[in-house]
Design a protein around this motif. Structure first.
Motif, PDB file in Angstrom:
ATOM      1  N   ASP A  41     -45.576  83.713 -56.673  1.00 27.53           N
ATOM      2  CA  ASP A  41     -46.812  83.278 -57.326  1.00 27.53           C
ATOM      3  C   ASP A  41     -47.818  84.421 -57.314  1.00 27.53           C
ATOM      4  N   TYR A  42     -48.878  84.277 -58.133  1.00 25.30           N
ATOM      5  CA  TYR A  42     -49.842  85.365 -58.220  1.00 25.30           C
ATOM      6  C   TYR A  42     -50.605  85.512 -56.903  1.00 25.30           C
ATOM      7  N   SER A  43     -50.724  86.751 -56.458  1.00 20.88           N
ATOM      8  CA  SER A  43     -51.507  87.045 -55.259  1.00 20.88           C
ATOM      9  C   SER A  43     -52.245  88.357 -55.484  1.00 20.88           C
ATOM     10  N   PHE A  44     -53.335  88.510 -54.726  1.00 21.10           N
ATOM     11  CA  PHE A  44     -54.179  89.688 -54.871  1.00 21.10           C
ATOM     12  C   PHE A  44     -54.241  90.399 -53.525  1.00 21.10           C
ATOM     13  N   ALA A  45     -54.031  91.719 -53.541  1.00 25.35           N
ATOM     14  CA  ALA A  45     -54.033  92.490 -52.297  1.00 25.35           C
ATOM     15  C   ALA A  45     -54.383  93.942 -52.607  1.00 25.35           C
ATOM     16  N   TYR A  46     -54.796  94.671 -51.553  1.00 20.95           N
ATOM     17  CA  TYR A  46     -55.108  96.092 -51.683  1.00 20.95           C
ATOM     18  C   TYR A  46     -54.017  96.985 -51.093  1.00 20.95           C
ATOM     19  N   HIS A  47     -53.115  96.422 -50.326  1.00 22.16           N
ATOM     20  CA  HIS A  47     -52.135  97.222 -49.598  1.00 22.16           C
ATOM     21  C   HIS A  47     -50.957  97.640 -50.479  1.00 22.16           C
ATOM     22  N   GLY A  48     -50.158  98.563 -49.955  1.00 25.40           N
ATOM     23  CA  GLY A  48     -48.925  98.974 -50.612  1.00 25.40           C
ATOM     24  C   GLY A  48     -47.802  97.998 -50.315  1.00 25.40           C
ATOM     25  N   SER A  49     -46.579  98.416 -50.604  1.00 22.83           N
ATOM     26  CA  SER A  49     -45.438  97.495 -50.523  1.00 22.83           C
ATOM     27  C   SER A  49     -44.531  97.763 -49.329  1.00 22.83           C
ATOM     28  N   THR A  50     -44.972  98.600 -48.368  1.00 23.17           N
ATOM     29  CA  THR A  50     -44.108  98.934 -47.236  1.00 23.17           C
ATOM     30  C   THR A  50     -44.827  98.715 -45.909  1.00 23.17           C
ATOM     31  N   ASN A 178     -63.665 104.889 -42.609  1.00 22.48           N
ATOM     32  CA  ASN A 178     -64.790 105.545 -41.945  1.00 22.48           C
ATOM     33  C   ASN A 178     -64.422 106.034 -40.548  1.00 22.48           C
ATOM     34  N   ALA A 179     -63.400 105.404 -39.936  1.00 20.65           N
ATOM     35  CA  ALA A 179     -62.930 105.827 -38.620  1.00 20.65           C
ATOM     36  C   ALA A 179     -61.861 106.901 -38.715  1.00 20.65           C
ATOM     37  N   GLY A 180     -61.503 107.307 -39.942  1.00 20.33           N
ATOM     38  CA  GLY A 180     -60.555 108.402 -40.120  1.00 20.33           C
ATOM     39  C   GLY A 180     -59.121 107.995 -40.345  1.00 20.33           C
ATOM     40  N   PHE A 181     -58.876 106.720 -40.686  1.00 27.11           N
ATOM     41  CA  PHE A 181     -57.503 106.248 -40.875  1.00 27.11           C
ATOM     42  C   PHE A 181     -57.275 105.882 -42.346  1.00 27.11           C
ATOM     43  N   SER A 182     -56.105 106.245 -42.871  1.00 31.43           N
ATOM     44  CA  SER A 182     -55.796 106.022 -44.290  1.00 31.43           C
ATOM     45  C   SER A 182     -54.693 104.982 -44.431  1.00 31.43           C
ATOM     46  N   CYS A 183     -55.051 103.718 -44.298  1.00 25.37           N
ATOM     47  CA  CYS A 183     -54.066 102.653 -44.464  1.00 25.37           C
ATOM     48  C   CYS A 183     -54.793 101.335 -44.701  1.00 25.37           C
ATOM     49  N   GLU A 184     -54.059 100.363 -45.234  1.00 26.61           N
ATOM     50  CA  GLU A 184     -54.613  99.032 -45.480  1.00 26.61           C
ATOM     51  C   GLU A 184     -53.715  97.986 -44.824  1.00 26.61           C
ATOM     52  N   PHE A 185     -54.346  96.988 -44.191  1.00 22.76           N
ATOM     53  CA  PHE A 185     -53.587  95.915 -43.561  1.00 22.76           C
ATOM     54  C   PHE A 185     -52.846  95.101 -44.624  1.00 22.76           C
ATOM     55  N   LEU A 186     -51.727  94.512 -44.211  1.00 24.88           N
ATOM     56  CA  LEU A 186     -50.887  93.749 -45.139  1.00 24.88           C
ATOM     57  C   LEU A 186     -51.403  92.313 -45.237  1.00 24.88           C
ATOM     58  N   PHE A 187     -52.625  92.195 -45.764  1.00 23.87           N
ATOM     59  CA  PHE A 187     -53.281  90.908 -46.010  1.00 23.87           C
ATOM     60  C   PHE A 187     -53.388  90.721 -47.523  1.00 23.87           C
ATOM     61  N   GLY A 188     -53.132  89.507 -47.993  1.00 22.06           N
ATOM     62  CA  GLY A 188     -53.311  89.186 -49.395  1.00 22.06           C
ATOM     63  C   GLY A 188     -53.841  87.776 -49.558  1.00 22.06           C
ATOM     64  N   LEU A 189     -54.252  87.443 -50.785  1.00 25.00           N
ATOM     65  CA  LEU A 189     -54.748  86.109 -51.085  1.00 25.00           C
ATOM     66  C   LEU A 189     -53.970  85.530 -52.267  1.00 25.00           C
ATOM     67  N   LYS A 190     -53.572  84.294 -52.128  1.00 21.41           N
ATOM     68  CA  LYS A 190     -52.867  83.577 -53.188  1.00 21.41           C
ATOM     69  C   LYS A 190     -53.851  82.684 -53.918  1.00 21.41           C
ATOM     70  N   GLY A 191     -53.813  82.725 -55.251  1.00 24.10           N
ATOM     71  CA  GLY A 191     -54.741  81.932 -56.041  1.00 24.10           C
ATOM     72  C   GLY A 191     -54.808  82.435 -57.461  1.00 24.10           C
ATOM     73  N   GLU A 192     -55.954  82.193 -58.107  1.00 21.07           N
ATOM     74  CA  GLU A 192     -56.126  82.577 -59.499  1.00 21.07           C
ATOM     75  C   GLU A 192     -57.548  83.103 -59.726  1.00 21.07           C
ATOM     76  N   PHE A 193     -57.662  84.048 -60.669  1.00 20.95           N
ATOM     77  CA  PHE A 193     -58.979  84.506 -61.093  1.00 20.95           C
ATOM     78  C   PHE A 193     -59.630  83.448 -61.984  1.00 20.95           C
ATOM     79  N   LEU A 194     -60.920  83.303 -61.816  1.00 21.80           N
ATOM     80  CA  LEU A 194     -61.722  82.414 -62.655  1.00 21.80           C
ATOM     81  C   LEU A 194     -62.708  83.285 -63.423  1.00 21.80           C
ATOM     82  N   ILE A 195     -62.436  83.485 -64.695  1.00 26.08           N
ATOM     83  CA  ILE A 195     -63.277  84.362 -65.505  1.00 26.08           C
ATOM     84  C   ILE A 195     -63.608  83.646 -66.816  1.00 26.08           C
ATOM     85  N   PRO A 196     -64.747  83.956 -67.416  1.00 25.20           N
ATOM     86  CA  PRO A 196     -65.159  83.254 -68.636  1.00 25.20           C
ATOM     87  C   PRO A 196     -64.319  83.624 -69.853  1.00 25.20           C
ATOM     88  N   ASN A 197     -63.679  84.774 -69.836  1.00 29.62           N
ATOM     89  CA  ASN A 197     -62.903  85.229 -70.993  1.00 29.62           C
ATOM     90  C   ASN A 197     -61.403  85.037 -70.739  1.00 29.62           C
TER      91      ASN A 197
END
Length: 639
Positions: A41-50, A178-197
């Protein structure tokens, strides 16, 4: 002076990095680098796939999601949150996920909570109600430690992920970047965008197939319908172009015959009915190509267009690498096991190089630490294939994972058709001059001001690696940099040659040892620790004995010249002679000293020289072919 300043700067950087680490009170160990399962299902996240890093040391971890940034042209952009998706490296512990509103970059009011035991790696935390918001904090409360459990992250970014910093009177959520680390936690959100268009999103686009000249590629892509209505008449326009000098282009229109229902994903792959109709035959000329995919539909005039275009670049090269590089960042205690795991998989063109970056290790060096830091690594062991594929840790699956990641080199091709190296030994002084060249025989690269320039976006490296006599044949350990991330200003057109010149001191190198136990490796790599586009090596011994390009005005090196005050005069014949005799004459032709049966290097005390002046050293020896050779060199003594 420049070298001294560089060393001081590196030490300062290492101390600063350690300070950040200590201040953060958190740490991580390498993860396996394996792909994580994707949500259907559709999910939104900032992290990579590994799963690249396993974090510990804080009771709470968070990601700040900003949905308004996704649709910057719209007056309002919300996301209807149904669940949180979090990947856990270890199962069996309790985890609590809370949703908070944002106030000045910190969590404020809780609006959702879900708690359960971690029973599988990818966990879904459902909330009692759907939460509609423009911005939300996802906060995970989860006890971690060095032995586990952990919070997982993927390489890259760091601006969205946070940990609870408790080193201050008032704890706050500290941003990883800001602490000098280049990574993103493997957190995502499941749901849908609500947009007027209404909105169709071209989520992904790729050309698959053998990326070499005269081969064929096929398109694959994914579309997601964010709107509340069924969309018909969708179409993908594909444009393939090349550098102007290659004069190659293709165009194709792919009609989506099926309607795309609301909040539904459409995948175009080999199972699609039209897949077989769309094939792109490449030219016989090696080149870079640019593929641009544009999505349109019956809603084109209404929908947001910014997420309807994907542009990707591909290297269609056909030159084989002289050697493939596998870089190992290890501690001395890890060497034997890694060598054992890798030994059965090495072949002639696959060269495994070793760095000892941890400065407390007995074999460590600042140069190895510098390379380790350039890859944004903080631990060992890490094995890197061709500059990109990474293997973390030394677990029971290391050997299997190593053999699988070697498949990366199956599709590794370069645009460099040839390279050369020339070493010049000075008649006087102690600096070895090194000339390196890379030639692009026939490959067309983008060289305009619009498209990425492969050459100027790359860095050049050259380093001496020394054979490790304690670990068997073929084990080469980093010794010193000749060039580190040297910038490139030239754009390499077909037929052009890149030339680099460097000098390095031989003051603490024995010439015979250099010839017998050292190799010069050099490579071209994407800036920032990316793909290696070309790699080769030179055996110094081959130049000392065979190569006509080796410029040696004298068979032996005598230094320092001039010789000043008290000290030793060093005479180094390398591996040219089986044995040799030495006679020293003053300017009047009088013999002042004679010694016999030397091999390799000999140190001469300045006390034998009577006074300042000119002296001649005559060396007579038998070379490796059994022939008698005599050479005479002049030195100046200043007493």
């Amino acid at each position: 002076m420049h070298t001294a300043h560089s060393i001081v700067l590196l030490i300062c950087l290492l101390m600063a990095a350690w300070g950040l680490w200590a201040q953060a009170a958190v740490g991580y160990i390498p993860g396996p680098g394996e792909p994580i399962q994707s949500e259907k299902d559709y999910s939104f996240a900032y992290h990579g796939s590994t799963d690249d890093l396993h974090w510990y040391g804080s009771p709470q971890w968070a990601v700040l999601f900003d949905f308004e940034e996704v649709y910057p042209t719209l007056s309002m952009s919300q996301f209807a949150i149904e669940s949180a998706l979090i990947y856990f490296p270890v199962t069996g512990n309790n985890a609590k996920v809370e949703l908070f509103t944002d106030f000045q970059g910190q969590p404020q009011q809780r609006v959702g909570i879900s708690e359960q035991t971690v029973t599988q790696n990818m966990m879904q935390f459902d909330f009692d109600t759907t939460i509609q918001t423009e911005k939300i904090w996802v906060v995970l409360t989860y006890n971690t430690s060095y032995q586990g459990p952990f919070v997982a992250a993927s390489w890259g970014g760091g601006t969205r992920s946070y940990y609870l910093n408790q080193n201050y009177d008032v704890p706050f959520f500290q941003n990883l970047a800001n602490a000098g680390f280049s990574c993103e936690f493997l957190f995502g959100l499941k749901g849908e965008f609500l947009i007027p268009n209404p909105d169709l999103e071209l989520q992904s686009f790729d050309l698959v197939g053998d990326k070499t000249p005269r081969s064929a590629l096929r398109p694959q892509f994914t579309i997601y319908n964010h709107s509340s209505q069924t969309v018909t008449g969708a179409e993908i326009q594909v444009q393939i172009s090349s550098p102007s000098s290659a004069d190659f282009s293709l165009a194709d229109n792919i009609s989506i015959l099926e309607p795309i229902p609301p909040q539904t994903e459409y995948i175009f792959n080999p199972l699609s009915p039209q897949y077989i109709l769309h094939i792109y035959n490449l030219s016989e000329t090696p080149m870079q190509i640019k593929a641009k995919a544009i999505l349109s539909s019956e809603l084109s005039e209404q929908e947001t267009l910014f997420n309807n275009t994907k542009t990707k670049y591909y290297n269609i090269f056909d030159q084989a690498f002289p050697v493939y590089l596998v870089e190992n960042f290890i501690r001395n205690s890890e060497l034997d096991q890694i060598v054992q795991y890798q030994d059965d998989y090495l072949f002639e063109e696959l060269h495994s190089l070793y760095y000892y970056p941890i400065l407390s290790d007995s074999l460590s060096s600042l140069g190895a630490a510098r390379r380790h830091q350039w890859y944004s690594l903080f631990s060992t062991p890490v094995t890197i294939f061709g500059g990109t594929e990474k293997l973390f840790g030394l677990g029971s699956s290391y050997e299997t994972d190593f053999s699988e990641k070697l498949s990366y080199f199956d599709s590794a091709w370069t645009f460099i058709s040839s390279s050369s190296s020339t070493f010049t030994l000075p008649a006087q002084g102690e600096n070895l001059q090194i000339e390196l060249s890379l030639t692009n025989g026939a490959t067309h690269l983008f060289r305009n001001s619009i498209d990425p320039n492969l050459m100027t976006n790359s860095r050049f490296f050259a380093a001496f690696f020394k054979k490790d006599g304690f670990s068997g044949d073929g084990i080469y350990r980093f010794d010193r940099w000749i060039a580190f991330a040297d910038t490139i200003s030239a754009s390499l057109a077909p037929g052009d040659t890149l030339r680099k010149s460097y000098t390095t001191s031989l003051s603490n190198l024995d010439l015979a040892d250099l010839g017998e136990n050292y190799r010069l490796y050099y490579w071209l790599q994407a800036a920032g620790g990316g793909k290696i586009y070309y790699s080769a090596f030179s055996s110094i011994n081959s130049y000392l004995s065979n190569d006509p390009n080796m410029v040696v005005p004298y068979l032996s090196r005598i230094y320092p010249n001039p010789l000043r005050t008290q000290g030793l005069l060093h005479l180094d014949t390398g591996s040219k002679y089986q044995s040799w005799d030495l006679e020293i004459y003053n300017v009047r032709g009088q013999l002042i000293d004679r010694t016999h049966n030397h091999t390799g290097r000999q140190d001469i005390d300045t006390a034998i020289f009577e006074s300042s002046g000119i002296y001649f050293l005559r060396i007579t020896g038998t070379d490796r072919l059994g022939q008698k050779v005599t050479e005479t060199q002049r030195i100046t003594v200043l007493k």
